[in-house]
Design an enzyme around this catalytic site. Structure first.
Site, mmCIF file in Angstrom:
data_model
loop_
_atom_site.group_PDB
_atom_site.id
_atom_site.type_symbol
_atom_site.label_atom_id
_atom_site.label_comp_id
_atom_site.label_asym_id
_atom_site.label_seq_id
_atom_site.Cartn_x
_atom_site.Cartn_y
_atom_site.Cartn_z
ATOM 1 N N SER A 35 0.835 -1.211 0.000
ATOM 2 C CA SER A 35 0.000 0.000 0.000
ATOM 3 C C SER A 35 0.866 1.257 0.000
ATOM 4 O O SER A 35 0.533 2.251 0.642
ATOM 5 C CB SER A 35 -0.902 0.008 1.225
ATOM 6 O OG SER A 35 -0.089 -0.149 2.382
ATOM 7 N N ASN A 37 2.988 4.024 -2.670
ATOM 8 C CA ASN A 37 2.531 4.939 -3.709
ATOM 9 C C ASN A 37 1.847 4.182 -4.859
ATOM 10 O O ASN A 37 0.687 4.440 -5.200
ATOM 11 C CB ASN A 37 3.769 5.719 -4.179
ATOM 12 C CG ASN A 37 3.462 6.865 -5.094
ATOM 13 O OD1 ASN A 37 4.053 6.976 -6.163
ATOM 14 N ND2 ASN A 37 2.564 7.748 -4.721
ATOM 15 N N PHE A 65 1.314 -2.258 5.583
ATOM 16 C CA PHE A 65 2.400 -2.409 6.562
ATOM 17 C C PHE A 65 2.156 -1.299 7.584
ATOM 18 O O PHE A 65 2.307 -0.123 7.273
ATOM 19 C CB PHE A 65 3.755 -2.259 5.871
ATOM 20 C CG PHE A 65 4.917 -2.334 6.812
ATOM 21 C CD1 PHE A 65 5.345 -3.551 7.333
ATOM 22 C CD2 PHE A 65 5.600 -1.182 7.189
ATOM 23 C CE1 PHE A 65 6.419 -3.616 8.201
ATOM 24 C CE2 PHE A 65 6.674 -1.237 8.058
ATOM 25 C CZ PHE A 65 7.087 -2.449 8.571
ATOM 26 N N ALA A 178 3.257 6.468 -10.582
ATOM 27 C CA ALA A 178 1.982 6.231 -9.895
ATOM 28 C C ALA A 178 1.126 7.495 -9.777
ATOM 29 O O ALA A 178 -0.089 7.448 -10.018
ATOM 30 C CB ALA A 178 2.258 5.636 -8.518
ATOM 31 N N LYS A 230 15.637 -0.992 -15.632
ATOM 32 C CA LYS A 230 15.531 0.444 -15.964
ATOM 33 C C LYS A 230 15.801 1.306 -14.736
ATOM 34 O O LYS A 230 16.185 2.465 -14.861
ATOM 35 C CB LYS A 230 14.188 0.752 -16.627
ATOM 36 C CG LYS A 230 12.938 0.552 -15.753
ATOM 37 C CD LYS A 230 12.603 1.699 -14.855
ATOM 38 C CE LYS A 230 11.456 1.386 -13.929
ATOM 39 N NZ LYS A 230 11.261 2.381 -12.861
ATOM 40 N N ASN A 295 14.026 7.407 -8.637
ATOM 41 C CA ASN A 295 15.446 7.037 -8.729
ATOM 42 C C ASN A 295 16.242 8.176 -9.369
ATOM 43 O O ASN A 295 17.323 8.532 -8.918
ATOM 44 C CB ASN A 295 15.605 5.754 -9.559
ATOM 45 C CG ASN A 295 15.148 4.524 -8.792
ATOM 46 O OD1 ASN A 295 15.825 4.069 -7.895
ATOM 47 N ND2 ASN A 295 13.979 4.011 -9.142
HETATM 48 N N1 LIG Z 1 5.616 4.509 -7.195
HETATM 49 C C1 LIG Z 1 5.650 4.310 -8.508
HETATM 50 O O1 LIG Z 1 5.495 5.254 -9.308
HETATM 51 C C2 LIG Z 1 5.835 2.914 -9.038
HETATM 52 C C3 LIG Z 1 5.371 2.626 -10.327
HETATM 53 C C4 LIG Z 1 5.533 1.356 -10.851
HETATM 54 C C5 LIG Z 1 6.123 0.367 -10.085
HETATM 55 N N2 LIG Z 1 6.549 0.661 -8.825
HETATM 56 C C6 LIG Z 1 7.137 -0.453 -8.057
HETATM 57 O O2 LIG Z 1 6.180 -0.883 -7.095
HETATM 58 C C7 LIG Z 1 6.856 -1.437 -5.971
HETATM 59 C C8 LIG Z 1 6.274 -0.826 -4.711
HETATM 60 O O3 LIG Z 1 6.519 0.549 -4.714
HETATM 61 P P1 LIG Z 1 5.522 1.631 -4.098
HETATM 62 O O4 LIG Z 1 5.752 2.878 -4.881
HETATM 63 O O5 LIG Z 1 4.118 1.116 -4.029
HETATM 64 O O6 LIG Z 1 6.051 1.765 -2.596
HETATM 65 P P2 LIG Z 1 6.646 3.081 -1.884
HETATM 66 O O7 LIG Z 1 8.079 3.188 -2.164
HETATM 67 O O8 LIG Z 1 5.769 4.264 -2.179
HETATM 68 O O9 LIG Z 1 6.393 2.803 -0.344
HETATM 69 C C9 LIG Z 1 7.146 1.963 0.467
HETATM 70 C C10 LIG Z 1 6.218 0.914 1.029
HETATM 71 O O10 LIG Z 1 6.978 -0.050 1.762
HETATM 72 C C11 LIG Z 1 6.286 -0.336 2.975
HETATM 73 N N3 LIG Z 1 7.223 -0.882 3.931
HETATM 74 C C12 LIG Z 1 8.153 -0.229 4.668
HETATM 75 N N4 LIG Z 1 8.809 -1.103 5.463
HETATM 76 C C13 LIG Z 1 8.289 -2.339 5.192
HETATM 77 C C14 LIG Z 1 8.556 -3.646 5.668
HETATM 78 N N5 LIG Z 1 9.514 -3.883 6.568
HETATM 79 N N6 LIG Z 1 7.832 -4.670 5.171
HETATM 80 C C15 LIG Z 1 6.882 -4.464 4.224
HETATM 81 N N7 LIG Z 1 6.571 -3.236 3.755
HETATM 82 C C16 LIG Z 1 7.274 -2.192 4.227
HETATM 83 C C17 LIG Z 1 5.685 1.008 3.357
HETATM 84 O O11 LIG Z 1 4.658 0.823 4.305
HETATM 85 C C18 LIG Z 1 5.173 1.480 2.003
HETATM 86 O O12 LIG Z 1 3.913 0.907 1.736
HETATM 87 C C19 LIG Z 1 8.348 -1.175 -6.198
HETATM 88 O O13 LIG Z 1 8.943 -2.339 -6.715
HETATM 89 C C20 LIG Z 1 8.366 -0.094 -7.268
HETATM 90 O O14 LIG Z 1 9.518 -0.155 -8.085
HETATM 91 C C21 LIG Z 1 6.403 1.894 -8.286
HETATM 92 O O1 LIG Z 2 9.839 6.520 -9.268
HETATM 93 P P1 LIG Z 2 10.670 5.333 -9.711
HETATM 94 O O2 LIG Z 2 12.024 5.719 -10.154
HETATM 95 O O3 LIG Z 2 10.629 4.241 -8.659
HETATM 96 O O4 LIG Z 2 9.920 4.755 -11.009
HETATM 97 C C1 LIG Z 2 8.534 4.611 -10.963
HETATM 98 C C2 LIG Z 2 8.022 3.652 -12.009
HETATM 99 O O5 LIG Z 2 8.723 2.438 -11.993
HETATM 100 C C3 LIG Z 2 7.976 4.247 -13.387
HETATM 101 O O6 LIG Z 2 7.327 3.360 -14.261
#
Ligand SMILES: NC(=O)c1ccc[n+]([C@@H]2O[C@H](COP(=O)([O-])OP(=O)(O)OC[C@H]3O[C@@H](n4cnc5c(N)ncnc54)[C@H](O)[C@@H]3O)[C@@H](O)[C@H]2O)c1
Ligand SMILES: O=P(O)(O)OC[C@H](O)CO
Length: 385
Positions: A35, A37, A65, A178, A230, A295
């Site tokens: 849960s 971003n 979490f 996101a 990437k 990143n």
């Molecule tokens: N944010 C984006 O734009 C985006 C887009 C596409 C893919 N992703 C991918 O999605 C995946 C999740 O990213 P996100 O953006 O949803 O997360 P995030 O980076 O926004 O948030 C971190 C998450 O990790 C949780 N967390 C912290 N400590 C933890 C623990 N010990 N155990 C379990 N959870 C814990 C937090 O509660 C929070 O929900 C990543 O692999 C990321 O690369 C992100």
């Molecule tokens: O914000 P980043 O660098 O974790 O990238 C977000 C997504 O993976 C883009 O598709």
């Protein structure tokens, strides 16, 4: 806009197809494990569809979490009270049919469709807690961009989920910042599946909306590696931004990065298809990440500080709990490349790793080494095949 209109038609069609059938005997229940971003946006997308499509239960459970907010309240309570993830996606309503649940085992117990979307470093711990607790007929999908390295070699997150939980796992990756999808701006994504096309189509139906166009390709590793690798290139792009190098340099990093992504993917998994790199999960995700991702943003700050403040410190300060994947992925890739003797074949990936641990200064990202013209020869190398 034409693609969105097309998506709208497709959505109507798939709803009609579903509605035209007899009410399914068993409706699929979806739980989103994560849960942050993207996890919150994924829940919003899915929740808008489960309300419309009869083959899914309306309710979407979202594992949180748990953490205590500065107000003293629990995050999951606030999400359930306000219908907003006030920490990771403030200002966006998730849909009334999203229920936050901080009890992992409880959150998954009735689900037949599990969507994994946490930072990759937490997946193994989550799967350990779920071992033996998943029903037999469960399908999974991973939205997680990252990998693990085991003594046997690289292990993609979808394989880790399959191995630890004994369930099939597809992947969904793409040019998906996101916050933009939360604002319902048009974008695309790619589902990667192994064998079962019907399962992939079910995932497509669950995610696709008029503003989120999803297609499926039979190449799990290719799709997942695009999303994973990437993030390392994005660190390189952020470094050149921090060095004020301009657009030509950034384009060069992206081009070299794409070549290294493709070559390393094929070395690790020879089944990876070239065509996958032209899907949203490939070149499109690389571009959006290098322009607007986290990143990139943190790497820019790292270079502006001359490498004097660590990535961990900058991540904590700039992302407020959100997590970077690129730095740990660079380390994981380096372990794979070193153990196989491939580091010279991948100077960009290797340099990003060496900068990230402080072995090289940020400026090393653009230092051309006369004796390492490997960018151009990797495909001819004997081990490439
Ligand atoms: N944010 C984006 O734009 C985006 C887009 C596409 C893919 N992703 C991918 O999605 C995946 C999740 O990213 P996100 O953006 O949803 O997360 P995030 O980076 O926004 O948030 C971190 C998450 O990790 C949780 N967390 C912290 N400590 C933890 C623990 N010990 N155990 C379990 N959870 C814990 C937090 O509660 C929070 O929900 C990543 O692999 C990321 O690369 C992100
Ligand atoms: O914000 P980043 O660098 O974790 O990238 C977000 C997504 O993976 C883009 O598709």
């Amino acid at each position: 806009m034409a693609p969105a209109a097309f998506a709208d038609e497709e959505m109507k069609l798939s709803s009609q197809v579903e509605q035209g059938r007899d009410e399914p005997l068993t409706k699929s229940k979806v739980t989103v494990v994560g849960s942050g971003n993207w996890g919150s946006v994924a829940s919003k997308l899915i929740a808008s569809n489960t309300l419309k499509l009869p083959s899914f239960h309306d309710e979407v459970r979202m594992w949180v979490f748990e953490e205590t907010l500065p107000t003293g309240e629990k995050l999951s309570d606030v999400i359930n009270k306000t219908n907003e993830n006030v920490k990771y996606l403030p200002g966006v309503k998730l849909g009334k049919n999203v229920t936050a649940d901080s009890d992992l085992e409880h959150a998954v117990q009735d689900a037949n469709m599990l969507v994994f979307v946490t930072p990759h470093q937490f997946v193994e711990g989550i799967c350990k807690r779920l071992m033996g607790k998943i029903k037999g007929d469960v399908e999974a999908i991973s939205l997680i961009k990252g990998m693990e390295v085991k003594t046997e070699g690289p292990c993609m997150i979808s394989s880790l989920i399959t191995e630890m939980l004994g369930i099939n796992c597809c992947v969904l990756m793409g040019a998906n910042i996101a916050n933009e999808i939360a604002a319902e701006k048009f974008s695309e994504a790619t589902v990667g599946f192994r064998e079962n096309k019907e399962v992939a189509e079910k995932w497509v139906r669950l995610f696709r909306t008029p503003y989120f166009l999803v297609s499926a390709v039979q190449d799990v590793e290719g799709v997942e590696l695009c999303g994973t690798l990437k993030n390392v290139v994005a660190i390189g792009a952020g470094l050149v931004d921090g060095l004020d190098m301009g657009s030509n340099t950034k384009a060069a990093i992206m081009r070299i990065g794409l070549k290294e992504m493709r070559a390393l993917s094929k070395l690790m998994f020879p089944s990876v298809k070239d065509s996958t790199f032209f899907e949203s999960c490939g070149v499109a995700d690389l571009i959006t990440t290098c322009l607007g991702g986290r990143n990139r943003k943190v790497a820019e700050a790292y270079a502006r500080n001359g490498g004097k403040r660590s990535f961990d410190e900058l991540e904590a300060e700039m992302l407020q709990g959100q997590k970077l994947q690129g730095v740990s992925t660079a380390k994981e890739l380096y372990e794979v490349m070193r153990s196989k003797g491939w580091t010279d074949l991948f100077p960009l990936f290797t340099t990003v790793y060496e900068i990230s641990i402080g072995l090289l200064p940020p400026s090393a990202i653009v230092e051309y080494k006369e004796d390492v013209p490997k960018f151009y020869s990797v495909e001819d190398s004997a081990i490439y095949h």
